[in-house]
Structure formats: C-alpha cells, structure tokens
Motif scaffolding. Structure first.
Motif, PDB file in Angstrom:
ATOM      1  N   ALA A  93      50.945  30.105   2.461  1.00 56.57           N
ATOM      2  CA  ALA A  93      50.097  31.731   1.936  1.00 56.57           C
ATOM      3  C   ALA A  93      49.272  31.542   3.776  1.00 56.57           C
ATOM      4  O   ALA A  93      48.765  32.353   3.539  1.00 56.57           O
ATOM      5  CB  ALA A  93      49.200  30.747   0.830  1.00 56.57           C
ATOM      6  N   GLY A  94      48.842  30.462   3.826  1.00 55.68           N
ATOM      7  CA  GLY A  94      47.845  29.969   5.128  1.00 55.68           C
ATOM      8  C   GLY A  94      47.808  30.887   6.086  1.00 55.68           C
ATOM      9  O   GLY A  94      47.197  31.840   7.234  1.00 55.68           O
ATOM     10  N   VAL A  95      49.399  30.406   6.368  1.00 52.52           N
ATOM     11  CA  VAL A  95      49.560  31.788   7.816  1.00 52.52           C
ATOM     12  C   VAL A  95      49.684  33.003   7.142  1.00 52.52           C
ATOM     13  O   VAL A  95      49.260  33.581   8.593  1.00 52.52           O
ATOM     14  CB  VAL A  95      51.348  31.166   8.332  1.00 52.52           C
ATOM     15  CG1 VAL A  95      51.630  32.578   9.016  1.00 52.52           C
ATOM     16  CG2 VAL A  95      51.410  30.018   8.822  1.00 52.52           C
ATOM     17  N   ALA A  96      49.578  33.521   5.991  1.00 48.76           N
ATOM     18  CA  ALA A  96      50.013  35.194   5.458  1.00 48.76           C
ATOM     19  C   ALA A  96      48.895  35.332   6.106  1.00 48.76           C
ATOM     20  O   ALA A  96      48.028  36.610   6.605  1.00 48.76           O
ATOM     21  CB  ALA A  96      50.061  35.353   4.292  1.00 48.76           C
ATOM     22  N   VAL A  97      47.298  34.419   5.592  1.00 51.36           N
ATOM     23  CA  VAL A  97      45.803  35.231   5.725  1.00 51.36           C
ATOM     24  C   VAL A  97      45.249  34.462   7.559  1.00 51.36           C
ATOM     25  O   VAL A  97      45.147  35.879   7.871  1.00 51.36           O
ATOM     26  CB  VAL A  97      44.888  34.162   4.538  1.00 51.36           C
ATOM     27  CG1 VAL A  97      43.901  34.139   5.181  1.00 51.36           C
ATOM     28  CG2 VAL A  97      45.479  34.221   3.718  1.00 51.36           C
ATOM     29  N   VAL A  98      45.469  33.621   7.867  1.00 53.10           N
ATOM     30  CA  VAL A  98      45.559  33.768   8.946  1.00 53.10           C
ATOM     31  C   VAL A  98      46.133  33.957  10.567  1.00 53.10           C
ATOM     32  O   VAL A  98      45.219  34.931  10.923  1.00 53.10           O
ATOM     33  CB  VAL A  98      45.545  32.369   9.560  1.00 53.10           C
ATOM     34  CG1 VAL A  98      45.225  31.706  11.301  1.00 53.10           C
ATOM     35  CG2 VAL A  98      45.095  31.207   8.705  1.00 53.10           C
ATOM     36  N   ALA A  99      47.265  34.855   9.881  1.00 59.00           N
ATOM     37  CA  ALA A  99      47.784  35.769  11.008  1.00 59.00           C
ATOM     38  C   ALA A  99      47.794  37.323  10.180  1.00 59.00           C
ATOM     39  O   ALA A  99      47.276  38.320  11.243  1.00 59.00           O
ATOM     40  CB  ALA A  99      49.352  35.622  10.706  1.00 59.00           C
TER      41      ALA A  99
END
Lengths: 141, 77
Positions: A93-99
């Motif tokens: 979820a973090g990577v999805a938002v950050v990327a």
C-alpha cells in the motif's frame, strides 16, 4: 515422557494447500474473465453491448469470489504467516501511494515519455507484494 | 522472551514438523519461536501449555524480568 497426542495428518498444511489451490483457481478464473472482458468486444462479439455488459458483470462476480477466497486464505494462515502477509500488505500500500502519486504527476506534466496506465500500478503492486512476502518468509525462516 | 520449546520437543524426540502439527501451525513458526525471532500469541502459548501439560510460565519466560510466581497461575486447562 513420551506422550501420544493427536496424530491426525498435518491439518494446517492440508488446509493451507487447499486454500492455496482455491486461491489459484479463483485468480486464474479472474485473469481469464478479465481477458474476455478486455478482448471479447473486439475479437469475439464485435462490440455487442449486451455481451460486453455480461462480460463485465462476470468479471466483477469472479473478482468478488477472488476477494473472498483471499480473505479465507488469510484467515487460515497461522499467526506468523499472517504477520508476514500483513507487513507485505502494508509495504505494498505504501509503495502504491509513494510510486503512484509522483508518476501520475509526472505524466500529467508531460515530464515522462510514456503514458501511465492503471496496469503499471498493478504490476508494481504485484511485484512489491510478492517481494515483500518472500523477504518476510526469509526473515523468519 | 525465552522459551523451552526446543528442550521440551527434544525430550519427546519430536521434530519441529511434529510439534507444528500438534500445535496446528507451520514448521516455520515453530522454528521462528524457538530461535526467538517471533513471539507467539497468548492463544498459541496456551495451546503449547496444554500440549505439554505445563504452566505457560514454565515454557515461556519474559526476559524483562519479574517474578513469574507473582503473576498468578496461568495453568492451561
């Protein structure tokens, strides 16, 4: 102090294997339904609206089945594996938002040479999820 | 948290896979608990206590200290 307790096969491993197979079949069905929804109107039924609507409905229905199968799979994991999966979900979820946000911004400003599609994000999320599970499993091996 | 799972398992000549089967978890979970990489839930600790017919504090010890005798009887039934 040898003590005989239950000797009923490996219940956990059996449940896990059954859950994995169930998840695999639901995921395969969803991929197939998505392919039909994507290519059916162009290659199979020449844009007939009723069949297209049916394809979308089928894809959503199988998608719901996949979500429920995944939920059931997670419920059957033991506590360590559930922790590994929870961490993998968090990282994904973090990577999805950050990327996703910067890529979308770069795309809208025309600063990258390709057009960002939802599929790009799904691929990034899938790879992150698998890598996180592999890492978590390795960490507690 | 320290634990005596490995010792108790060795006393019974059980493999990690056998203990995992008895506790209805994966072998990886047993290994992670034995090596201190993972702390089990209270539910799993109770299950282990029932299996070995011991009190929880006889299997799991809090490394932060404290008197286990003063924590009440956690005998699994």
């Amino acid at each position: 102090m040898m003590e005989q307790v239950k000797t009923s096969g490996n219940g956990y491993q059996s449940r896990l294997a059954a859950g994995t197979m169930r998840l695999f079949w639901w995921a395969s069905a969803w991929v197939a339904a998505t392919a039909v929804m994507r290519f059916g109107p162009k290659y199979f039924w020449n844009g007939t609206m009723l069949l297209t609507a049916f394809g979308v409905a089928l894809d959503v229905a199988i998608g719901i089945g996949l979500i429920l199968a995944h939920k059931s799979y997670l419920a059957n994991l033991d506590e360590l594996q559930r922790k590994v999966y929870l961490e993998a979900f968090g990282i994904t979820a973090g990577v999805a938002v950050v990327a996703g946000v910067p890529l979308s911004l770069l795309d809208s400003l025309g600063l990258i040479s390709f057009h960002v599609e939802i599929w790009h994000l799904i691929i990034v999320m899938s790879l992150t999820y698998v890598a996180s599970i592999v890492y978590g499993t390795w960490r507690f091996r | 948290m320290k634990n005596r799972l490995k010792v108790l398992r060795a006393e019974r000549d059980w493999t990690q896979a056998r203990l995992a089967e008895e506790l209805d978890v994966s072998r990886q979970t047993i290994n992670a608990i034995e090596t201190g990489k993972f702390e089990p839930s209270l539910t799993l600790a109770f299950r282990a206590a029932r299996l070995f017919k011991m009190r929880i504090e006889e299997i799991f010890q809090d490394q932060a200290g404290g008197d286990p005798e003063g924590q009440g009887d956690l005998q699994a039934t």
